[in-house]
Design an enzyme around this catalytic site. Sequence first.
Site, PDB file in Angstrom:
ATOM      1  N   HIS A 193       5.792 -32.814  -8.247  1.00 37.64           N
ATOM      2  CA  HIS A 193       6.086 -33.971  -9.092  1.00 37.64           C
ATOM      3  C   HIS A 193       5.931 -35.309  -8.368  1.00 37.64           C
ATOM      4  O   HIS A 193       6.455 -36.319  -8.814  1.00 37.64           O
ATOM      5  CB  HIS A 193       7.501 -33.841  -9.696  1.00 37.64           C
ATOM      6  CG  HIS A 193       7.641 -32.699 -10.658  1.00 37.64           C
ATOM      7  ND1 HIS A 193       8.865 -32.175 -11.052  1.00 37.64           N
ATOM      8  CD2 HIS A 193       6.691 -31.991 -11.330  1.00 37.64           C
ATOM      9  CE1 HIS A 193       8.651 -31.177 -11.905  1.00 37.64           C
ATOM     10  NE2 HIS A 193       7.350 -31.039 -12.084  1.00 37.64           N
ATOM     11  N   CYS A 224     -10.219 -54.838 -10.597  1.00 32.98           N
ATOM     12  CA  CYS A 224      -9.239 -53.908 -11.191  1.00 32.98           C
ATOM     13  C   CYS A 224      -8.117 -54.708 -11.834  1.00 32.98           C
ATOM     14  O   CYS A 224      -7.447 -55.497 -11.185  1.00 32.98           O
ATOM     15  CB  CYS A 224      -8.657 -52.960 -10.145  1.00 32.98           C
ATOM     16  SG  CYS A 224      -7.480 -51.785 -10.882  1.00 32.98           S
ATOM     17  N   SER A 270      17.378 -26.467 -12.429  1.00 32.59           N
ATOM     18  CA  SER A 270      17.861 -25.968 -13.722  1.00 32.59           C
ATOM     19  C   SER A 270      16.830 -25.041 -14.362  1.00 32.59           C
ATOM     20  O   SER A 270      17.128 -24.376 -15.344  1.00 32.59           O
ATOM     21  CB  SER A 270      18.174 -27.142 -14.649  1.00 32.59           C
ATOM     22  OG  SER A 270      17.007 -27.933 -14.820  1.00 32.59           O
TER      23      SER A 270
HETATM   24  C1  BJW Z   1      22.892 -27.409  -7.103  1.00 26.97           C
HETATM   25  C2  BJW Z   1      23.762 -28.157  -6.371  1.00 26.97           C
HETATM   26  C3  BJW Z   1      23.899 -27.777  -5.045  1.00 26.97           C
HETATM   27  C4  BJW Z   1      23.779 -29.006  -8.274  1.00 26.97           C
HETATM   28  N1  BJW Z   1      23.199 -26.745  -4.571  1.00 26.97           N
HETATM   29  N2  BJW Z   1      22.184 -26.392  -6.717  1.00 26.97           N
HETATM   30  C5  BJW Z   1       6.474 -25.276 -21.841  1.00 26.97           C
HETATM   31  C6  BJW Z   1       7.566 -25.188 -22.690  1.00 26.97           C
HETATM   32  C7  BJW Z   1       8.231 -26.335 -23.104  1.00 26.97           C
HETATM   33  C8  BJW Z   1       7.832 -27.596 -22.707  1.00 26.97           C
HETATM   34  C9  BJW Z   1       6.754 -27.689 -21.864  1.00 26.97           C
HETATM   35  C10 BJW Z   1       6.083 -26.541 -21.454  1.00 26.97           C
HETATM   36  N3  BJW Z   1       5.075 -26.923 -20.620  1.00 26.97           N
HETATM   37  C11 BJW Z   1       5.110 -28.263 -20.495  1.00 26.97           C
HETATM   38  C12 BJW Z   1       6.101 -28.768 -21.257  1.00 26.97           C
HETATM   39  C13 BJW Z   1       6.482 -30.200 -21.406  1.00 26.97           C
HETATM   40  C14 BJW Z   1       7.310 -30.716 -20.244  1.00 26.97           C
HETATM   41  C15 BJW Z   1       8.586 -29.883 -20.126  1.00 26.97           C
HETATM   42  O1  BJW Z   1       8.744 -29.068 -19.242  1.00 26.97           O
HETATM   43  N4  BJW Z   1       9.535 -30.137 -20.992  1.00 26.97           N
HETATM   44  C16 BJW Z   1      10.810 -29.390 -20.974  1.00 26.97           C
HETATM   45  C17 BJW Z   1      11.913 -30.279 -20.412  1.00 26.97           C
HETATM   46  C18 BJW Z   1      11.110 -28.941 -22.369  1.00 26.97           C
HETATM   47  N5  BJW Z   1       6.552 -30.697 -19.006  1.00 26.97           N
HETATM   48  C19 BJW Z   1       5.698 -31.687 -18.699  1.00 26.97           C
HETATM   49  O2  BJW Z   1       5.491 -32.625 -19.447  1.00 26.97           O
HETATM   50  C20 BJW Z   1       4.962 -31.575 -17.381  1.00 26.97           C
HETATM   51  N6  BJW Z   1       3.581 -31.824 -17.581  1.00 26.97           N
HETATM   52  C21 BJW Z   1       2.783 -30.940 -18.156  1.00 26.97           C
HETATM   53  O3  BJW Z   1       3.169 -29.826 -18.502  1.00 26.97           O
HETATM   54  O4  BJW Z   1       1.485 -31.376 -18.324  1.00 26.97           O
HETATM   55  C22 BJW Z   1       0.641 -30.603 -19.183  1.00 26.97           C
HETATM   56  C23 BJW Z   1       0.954 -31.046 -20.597  1.00 26.97           C
HETATM   57  C24 BJW Z   1       0.659 -32.336 -20.964  1.00 26.97           C
HETATM   58  C25 BJW Z   1       0.933 -32.752 -22.273  1.00 26.97           C
HETATM   59  C26 BJW Z   1       1.563 -31.870 -23.156  1.00 26.97           C
HETATM   60  C27 BJW Z   1       1.887 -30.588 -22.752  1.00 26.97           C
HETATM   61  C28 BJW Z   1       1.576 -30.167 -21.458  1.00 26.97           C
HETATM   62  C29 BJW Z   1       5.422 -32.671 -16.429  1.00 26.97           C
HETATM   63  C30 BJW Z   1       6.832 -32.488 -15.981  1.00 26.97           C
HETATM   64  C31 BJW Z   1       7.210 -33.670 -15.082  1.00 26.97           C
HETATM   65  C32 BJW Z   1       8.687 -33.658 -14.719  1.00 26.97           C
HETATM   66  N7  BJW Z   1       9.014 -34.922 -14.133  1.00 26.97           N
HETATM   67  C33 BJW Z   1      10.369 -35.144 -13.677  1.00 26.97           C
HETATM   68  C34 BJW Z   1      10.513 -36.628 -13.251  1.00 26.97           C
HETATM   69  C35 BJW Z   1       9.797 -36.883 -11.928  1.00 26.97           C
HETATM   70  C36 BJW Z   1       9.956 -38.307 -11.489  1.00 26.97           C
HETATM   71  C37 BJW Z   1      11.391 -38.659 -11.216  1.00 26.97           C
HETATM   72  O5  BJW Z   1      12.000 -38.111 -10.305  1.00 26.97           O
HETATM   73  O6  BJW Z   1      11.912 -39.518 -11.923  1.00 26.97           O
HETATM   74  O7  BJW Z   1      10.659 -34.268 -12.572  1.00 26.97           O
HETATM   75  S1  BJW Z   1      11.591 -34.697 -14.877  1.00 26.97           S
HETATM   76  C38 BJW Z   1      12.768 -34.094 -13.706  1.00 26.97           C
HETATM   77  O8  BJW Z   1      12.984 -32.684 -13.961  1.00 26.97           O
HETATM   78  C39 BJW Z   1      12.079 -34.208 -12.333  1.00 26.97           C
HETATM   79  C40 BJW Z   1      12.453 -32.901 -11.704  1.00 26.97           C
HETATM   80  O9  BJW Z   1      11.554 -32.577 -10.666  1.00 26.97           O
HETATM   81  C41 BJW Z   1      12.411 -31.940 -12.880  1.00 26.97           C
HETATM   82  C42 BJW Z   1      13.205 -30.687 -12.674  1.00 26.97           C
HETATM   83  O10 BJW Z   1      14.557 -30.969 -12.526  1.00 26.97           O
HETATM   84  P1  BJW Z   1      15.414 -30.133 -11.481  1.00 26.97           P
HETATM   85  O11 BJW Z   1      14.921 -30.363 -10.126  1.00 26.97           O
HETATM   86  O12 BJW Z   1      15.493 -28.734 -11.945  1.00 26.97           O
HETATM   87  O13 BJW Z   1      16.818 -30.891 -11.590  1.00 26.97           O
HETATM   88  P2  BJW Z   1      18.003 -30.686 -12.663  1.00 26.97           P
HETATM   89  O14 BJW Z   1      18.867 -31.876 -12.603  1.00 26.97           O
HETATM   90  O15 BJW Z   1      17.480 -30.295 -13.985  1.00 26.97           O
HETATM   91  O16 BJW Z   1      18.809 -29.428 -12.111  1.00 26.97           O
HETATM   92  C43 BJW Z   1      19.516 -29.472 -10.893  1.00 26.97           C
HETATM   93  C44 BJW Z   1      20.153 -28.124 -10.651  1.00 26.97           C
HETATM   94  O17 BJW Z   1      20.802 -28.154  -9.402  1.00 26.97           O
HETATM   95  C45 BJW Z   1      21.229 -27.770 -11.697  1.00 26.97           C
HETATM   96  O18 BJW Z   1      20.947 -26.477 -12.222  1.00 26.97           O
HETATM   97  C46 BJW Z   1      22.543 -27.752 -10.890  1.00 26.97           C
HETATM   98  O19 BJW Z   1      23.444 -26.729 -11.304  1.00 26.97           O
HETATM   99  C47 BJW Z   1      22.024 -27.475  -9.507  1.00 26.97           C
HETATM  100  N8  BJW Z   1      22.867 -27.989  -8.431  1.00 26.97           N
HETATM  101  N9  BJW Z   1      24.275 -29.179  -7.210  1.00 26.97           N
HETATM  102  C48 BJW Z   1      22.358 -26.074  -5.428  1.00 26.97           C
HETATM  103  N10 BJW Z   1      24.753 -28.469  -4.235  1.00 26.97           N
HETATM  104 ZN    ZN Z   2      -6.306 -50.776  -9.164  1.00 27.12          ZN
END
Ligand code: BJW
Ligand code: ZN
Length: 261
Positions: free
Chosen positions: A125, A161, A200
Amino acid sequence: MSATTDPLRLDEDLQARLRRAARAVVLSGAGVSRESGLDTFRGAGGLWENQRPEDLATPEAFYRAPGQVWRWYAWRYARAAAAAPNPAHLALVRWESLFPSFLLVTQNVDDLHQRAGSRRLVALHGTVAAAVCDACGRRRAMAEAVAASPDEPPACGAAGCGGRFRPAVVWFGENLPAAALAQAAEAAASCDLLVSVGTSSLVYPAAGLIETALRRGARVIEVNPEPTPFSPRVHLRLAAPAGEALPALTEAIERCRSMPG
Ligand code: BJW
Ligand code: ZN
């Protein structure tokens, strides 16, 4: 190692698999950096508790309110830069010499794995430490871009650009970096062991790597204090903070793999 001396209570089958595993993958998420003082996205106290992701982490949000999105990422970058790797990041560096083939696949944009010393890594990401021109793709350090323009995304300024800089992260609806995703998908499809930690497992395609590993028949371990949609299907769940569970798991694997046979 016998079950009685193993604080993680790894069953015999898992111990044998950990001993023999040649190809391992770790998928990490924001929870890994929680103990470094950085916020997760979802859940209590998460970055999105009071904000809607679509207001900040989409291209539409950036074009609707560029200053607001820029300032949010400038703040996120400053927090990440001031944070330090924790025992979970440091434990994962050791995995590179534990398995003949190892890949750390991170969804995190804070660069803490890289700063801990992990090298066999792909970042799905992007990073908050860089900015990229939305028209020509030119990159520059976020620190420098924010110093030049703290409140609004700076203009690219390259000859001909008309673009402007944005954070070098992947927003919803955007494609992940193709080479990084291909490497991660190939590793998950051929691994013997996948560990998901601090994610998550809701965001795709990253979460799909867990499905891929399960379908392949790899052993899957989940490290997360809270359950995820994959919890019922994993072979071992360590319901503890990553900073405690990962060093313990690393030591258990090191013990397993140093045993003869
Ligand atoms: C602990 C702890 C401790 C606490 N020890 N643990 C298939 C099905 C449905 C939807 C889609 C699909 N395929 C694609 C999609 C759409 C979408 C998507 O996934 N949507 C769902 C949410 C429904 N995906 C996309 O759009 C992706 N692109 C894509 O697929 O392109 C092709 C396409 C294009 C057009 C249409 C369709 C397809 C791109 C996804 C980009 C995600 N970007 C982000 C932001 C990045 C920039 C930023 O930082 O601001 O990435 S969103 C955010 O979520 C960030 C993270 O990397 C990502 C994941 O989150 P993560 O890391 O899991 O964090 P949390 O907060 O969710 O969880 C933390 C966990 O830690 C919790 O469980 C706690 O319990 C735990 N925890 N303390 C261990 N001490
Ligand atoms: Zn540029």
